[in-house]
Design a protein around this motif. Structure first.
Motif, PDB file in Angstrom:
ATOM      1  N   LYS A  86      92.555 -63.096 -59.175  1.00  0.00           N
ATOM      2  CA  LYS A  86      93.549 -62.195 -58.575  1.00  0.00           C
ATOM      3  C   LYS A  86      93.040 -61.698 -57.225  1.00  0.00           C
ATOM      4  N   GLY A 104      93.413 -64.411 -54.737  1.00  0.00           N
ATOM      5  CA  GLY A 104      94.793 -64.522 -54.287  1.00  0.00           C
ATOM      6  C   GLY A 104      95.179 -63.400 -53.333  1.00  0.00           C
ATOM      7  N   ALA A 105      94.741 -62.190 -53.658  1.00  0.00           N
ATOM      8  CA  ALA A 105      95.100 -61.056 -52.807  1.00  0.00           C
ATOM      9  C   ALA A 105      94.531 -61.251 -51.397  1.00  0.00           C
ATOM     10  N   MET A 144      93.793 -64.160 -50.053  1.00  0.00           N
ATOM     11  CA  MET A 144      94.505 -65.293 -49.451  1.00  0.00           C
ATOM     12  C   MET A 144      95.845 -64.839 -48.876  1.00  0.00           C
ATOM     13  N   ALA A 145      96.560 -63.997 -49.626  1.00  0.00           N
ATOM     14  CA  ALA A 145      97.853 -63.511 -49.139  1.00  0.00           C
ATOM     15  C   ALA A 145      97.664 -62.690 -47.873  1.00  0.00           C
ATOM     16  N   ALA A 153      96.974 -65.034 -45.017  1.00  0.00           N
ATOM     17  CA  ALA A 153      98.203 -65.714 -44.598  1.00  0.00           C
ATOM     18  C   ALA A 153      99.051 -64.778 -43.754  1.00  0.00           C
ATOM     19  N   LEU A 169      93.829 -72.838 -43.040  1.00  0.00           N
ATOM     20  CA  LEU A 169      94.418 -72.095 -44.151  1.00  0.00           C
ATOM     21  C   LEU A 169      95.210 -73.038 -45.037  1.00  0.00           C
ATOM     22  N   SER A 171      94.742 -73.650 -48.904  1.00  0.00           N
ATOM     23  CA  SER A 171      95.869 -73.430 -49.812  1.00  0.00           C
ATOM     24  C   SER A 171      96.122 -74.664 -50.664  1.00  0.00           C
ATOM     25  N   CYS A 206      93.731 -74.788 -53.477  1.00  0.00           N
ATOM     26  CA  CYS A 206      94.089 -73.881 -54.568  1.00  0.00           C
ATOM     27  C   CYS A 206      95.189 -74.524 -55.416  1.00  0.00           C
ATOM     28  N   LYS A 207      96.228 -74.955 -54.720  1.00  0.00           N
ATOM     29  CA  LYS A 207      97.376 -75.550 -55.425  1.00  0.00           C
ATOM     30  C   LYS A 207      96.957 -76.790 -56.197  1.00  0.00           C
ATOM     31  N   HIS A 218      95.106 -75.898 -59.402  1.00  0.00           N
ATOM     32  CA  HIS A 218      96.033 -75.328 -60.375  1.00  0.00           C
ATOM     33  C   HIS A 218      96.947 -76.395 -60.944  1.00  0.00           C
ATOM     34  N   LYS A 219      97.337 -77.347 -60.102  1.00  0.00           N
ATOM     35  CA  LYS A 219      98.256 -78.391 -60.553  1.00  0.00           C
ATOM     36  C   LYS A 219      97.656 -79.160 -61.723  1.00  0.00           C
ATOM     37  N   ARG A 251      95.575 -75.816 -64.553  1.00  0.00           N
ATOM     38  CA  ARG A 251      96.092 -74.551 -65.070  1.00  0.00           C
ATOM     39  C   ARG A 251      97.470 -74.781 -65.621  1.00  0.00           C
ATOM     40  N   PRO A 286     103.797 -64.356 -52.782  1.00  0.00           N
ATOM     41  CA  PRO A 286     103.385 -63.235 -51.924  1.00  0.00           C
ATOM     42  C   PRO A 286     102.096 -62.553 -52.389  1.00  0.00           C
ATOM     43  N   GLU A 287     101.683 -62.797 -53.646  1.00  0.00           N
ATOM     44  CA  GLU A 287     100.413 -62.240 -54.112  1.00  0.00           C
ATOM     45  C   GLU A 287      99.258 -63.198 -53.889  1.00  0.00           C
ATOM     46  N   GLY A 288      99.531 -64.317 -53.236  1.00  0.00           N
ATOM     47  CA  GLY A 288      98.443 -65.257 -52.981  1.00  0.00           C
ATOM     48  C   GLY A 288      98.121 -66.131 -54.172  1.00  0.00           C
ATOM     49  N   ASP A 289      98.963 -66.062 -55.212  1.00  0.00           N
ATOM     50  CA  ASP A 289      98.791 -66.999 -56.309  1.00  0.00           C
ATOM     51  C   ASP A 289      99.375 -68.330 -55.869  1.00  0.00           C
ATOM     52  N   PHE A 290      98.874 -69.398 -56.439  1.00  0.00           N
ATOM     53  CA  PHE A 290      99.366 -70.709 -56.046  1.00  0.00           C
ATOM     54  C   PHE A 290     100.004 -71.406 -57.226  1.00  0.00           C
ATOM     55  N   ALA A 291     101.186 -71.947 -56.990  1.00  0.00           N
ATOM     56  CA  ALA A 291     101.910 -72.666 -58.037  1.00  0.00           C
ATOM     57  C   ALA A 291     101.011 -73.694 -58.674  1.00  0.00           C
ATOM     58  N   GLY A 292     101.083 -73.762 -60.001  1.00  0.00           N
ATOM     59  CA  GLY A 292     100.299 -74.772 -60.678  1.00  0.00           C
ATOM     60  C   GLY A 292     101.203 -75.733 -61.394  1.00  0.00           C
ATOM     61  N   ASP A 293     100.605 -76.691 -62.022  1.00  0.00           N
ATOM     62  CA  ASP A 293     101.341 -77.489 -63.001  1.00  0.00           C
ATOM     63  C   ASP A 293     102.593 -78.098 -62.389  1.00  0.00           C
ATOM     64  N   ALA A 349     103.807 -77.127 -58.785  1.00  0.00           N
ATOM     65  CA  ALA A 349     102.957 -77.676 -57.712  1.00  0.00           C
ATOM     66  C   ALA A 349     103.383 -79.110 -57.417  1.00  0.00           C
ATOM     67  N   PHE A 390     100.431 -57.417 -59.954  1.00  0.00           N
ATOM     68  CA  PHE A 390      99.579 -58.471 -60.494  1.00  0.00           C
ATOM     69  C   PHE A 390      99.791 -58.805 -61.938  1.00  0.00           C
TER      70      PHE A 390
END
Lengths: 155, 313
Positions: A43, A46-47, A49-50, A53, A136, A140, A143-144, A147-148, A151, B257-264, B267, B311
């Motif tokens: 978290k 991510g915070a 990173m946001a 950005a 950036l 990014s 990260c994606k 996760h792809k 996660r 907007p929270e800087g989380d990145f789409a997964g799965d 993505a 969050f």
């Protein structure tokens, strides 16, 4: 000055042991706690990173903060694999089994993130603002990408 | 004499300049610029065909099918859509292709399961469908035989699909809403017909029809067991707190907007499809999605409307 007496050494030793014993040390961390720890770390990741950005896209003018955000991201991404020790898959985690079963691929994804975080940090340290958007984006995408594959979007 | 020589010299220079400019105009793009993709490839990307029709897990050949799609109704395997004449769509005429996407019927007259999202693709124009077909026919043919679906016995009767279609399927191309702007209509066309967001983001009932009044409101029973978010502009349970630029940036990069990145799966959608669209088209999609009625439907823990903390999922 004379050396310490054996009594003094004994007292110092006893004091040290007492101090060490007062710090809670578990032989093995609970998987639930490791999961919560790494979720909080992510978290924070991510915070930052946001925030990065928002600054790089010119949405806000906190350019002086860029350095500390980027440093945080760089530190966090230094060793993502360490956040996923063996047996930390039990519990309320979104980490897929692939993290441990395809560990070579997972390490590669983690390394990707580390390399790109370092590259972004380097650009910021050099003040090379023209390179920021591309750096950036590369981070990014790391990260994606991780996760792809590692996660799940399931609660 | 000197004047005439200088005139000839001037004309010569002009001629060389003209030839040079002509050569530049006709030359292929300079290094560092990629030529814009053609309409067929662009629509192919928008429609996301590659993601479903390629067995990425087994590193299967591109567009040759075999991707496993687990749903609450059973397991589907995507077919081969390379132009192979035996195992793919190589023998399909234009009318066959249009019928498949517009009506959900194969060239042999069999109904398709709506795991193939023809309820969305039916909204594509004829021209766009044929542009996609033309692109597919330029891809290398692969002789991979289709894997049969794994469905319970009561779902294997394809004629039953005509009942499903009567209940839930309205074929027909998209028609502009004259009350809305061109940008909104473009976004509505792309989202409804091509990127088919609703196919995942709208919850379904027990027999796979869309539940009324929950358009884009998310579901806990998404493909491959995923939780699919509510993307209506509801502030507590949807994306009501996202600005338009937040949403555009997400569609391009996968960053919330929270800087989380789409997964799965999402993505994949971004990588295969949305990231390739023109900025203006992503803007149009964002405009459309943000104009939808906000629906309170919590697939994740609902945040109170005035909560400061973003969050907690």
């Amino acid at each position: 000055m004379k050396g310490y007496t054996s009594l003094q050494i004994l007292k110092a030793g006893a004091l040290a042991l007492l101090l060490a014993a007062s710090l809670p040390v578990s032989a093995e961390s609970e998987p639930e706690d490791i999961i919560k720890y790494r979720q909080n770390v992510m978290k924070a990741n991510g915070a930052h990173m946001a925030s990065i950005a928002a600054i790089i896209q010119g949405k806000v003018d906190y350019r002086q903060d860029l350095t500390h955000h980027v440093k945080a991201v760089q530190e966090i991404n230094k060793n993502i694999t360490a956040l996923f020790p063996k047996d930390s898959d039990f519990g309320d985690t979104k980490a897929l089994d692939a993290v441990w079963q395809k560990s070579a691929d997972f390490e590669k994804a983690a390394k990707d993130a580390r390399v790109n975080a370092d590259a972004l940090a380097k650009a910021v340290a050099a003040g090379d603002s023209k390179a920021y958007p591309a750096r950036l984006k590369a981070l990014s995408d790391s990260c994606k990408g991780c996760h792809k594959d590692f996660r799940k979007e399931e609660k | 004499m000197r004047a005439r020589a200088s005139l000839r010299y001037g004309v010569g220079r002009l001629a060389r300049l003209a030839v040079g400019l002509l050569a530049l105009a006709l030359a292929p793009c300079a290094a560092g610029t990629t030529p814009p993709m053609d309409a067929g490839e662009y629509l192919f990307r928008a429609a996301g065909c590659e993601g479903c029709h390629t067995d990425v897990d087994a590193k299967g050949p591109r567009l040759a099918g075999g991707r496993r799609l687990e749903t609450p109704l059973g397991v589907f395997y995507s077919p081969n859509i390379t132009p192979d004449p035996v195992h793919g769509i190589g023998r399909w005429r234009d009318a066959d292709f249009i019928r498949a996407l517009r009506e959900g019927v194969s060239p042999e007259g069999r109904h398709y399961y709506p795991a193939f999202p023809y309820p969305a693709y039916t909204r594509l124009s004829d021209a766009d469908m044929l542009a996609i077909k033309a692109y597919l026919f330029r891809q290398p043919p692969v002789a991979r035989r289709n894997t049969p679906h794994q469905l319970p016995w009561y779902l294997r009767l394809r004629p039953l699909l005509s009942v499903w279609k009567a209940l839930y399927f309205r074929p027909g191309a998209y028609v502009d809403d004259a009350r809305r702007s061109a940008g909104w209509n473009r976004g509505a066309y792309l989202a409804q017909a091509a990127t088919h967001c609703g196919e995942c983001h709208t919850p379904r009932n027990l027999i796979g029809g869309f539940r009324r009044g929950l358009y884009y409101a998310g579901t806990k029973a998404g493909p491959e067991g995923s939780v699919v978010p509510n993307i209506t502009p509801d502030k507590a349970t949807g994306i009501g707190r996202w600005s338009r630029s937040d949403l555009e940036y997400y569609l391009e990069s996968g960053a919330t907007p929270e800087g989380d990145f789409a997964g799965d799966l999402m993505a994949e959608v971004i990588d295969n499809s949305l990231a390739h669209l023109r900025k203006a088209d992503r803007r149009a999609i964002a405009t459309y999605v943000r104009s939808l009625p906000p629906i309170s439907h919590a697939v994740r823990k609902a945040r109170p409307a005035n909560a400061k903390d973003e969050f907690d999922y």
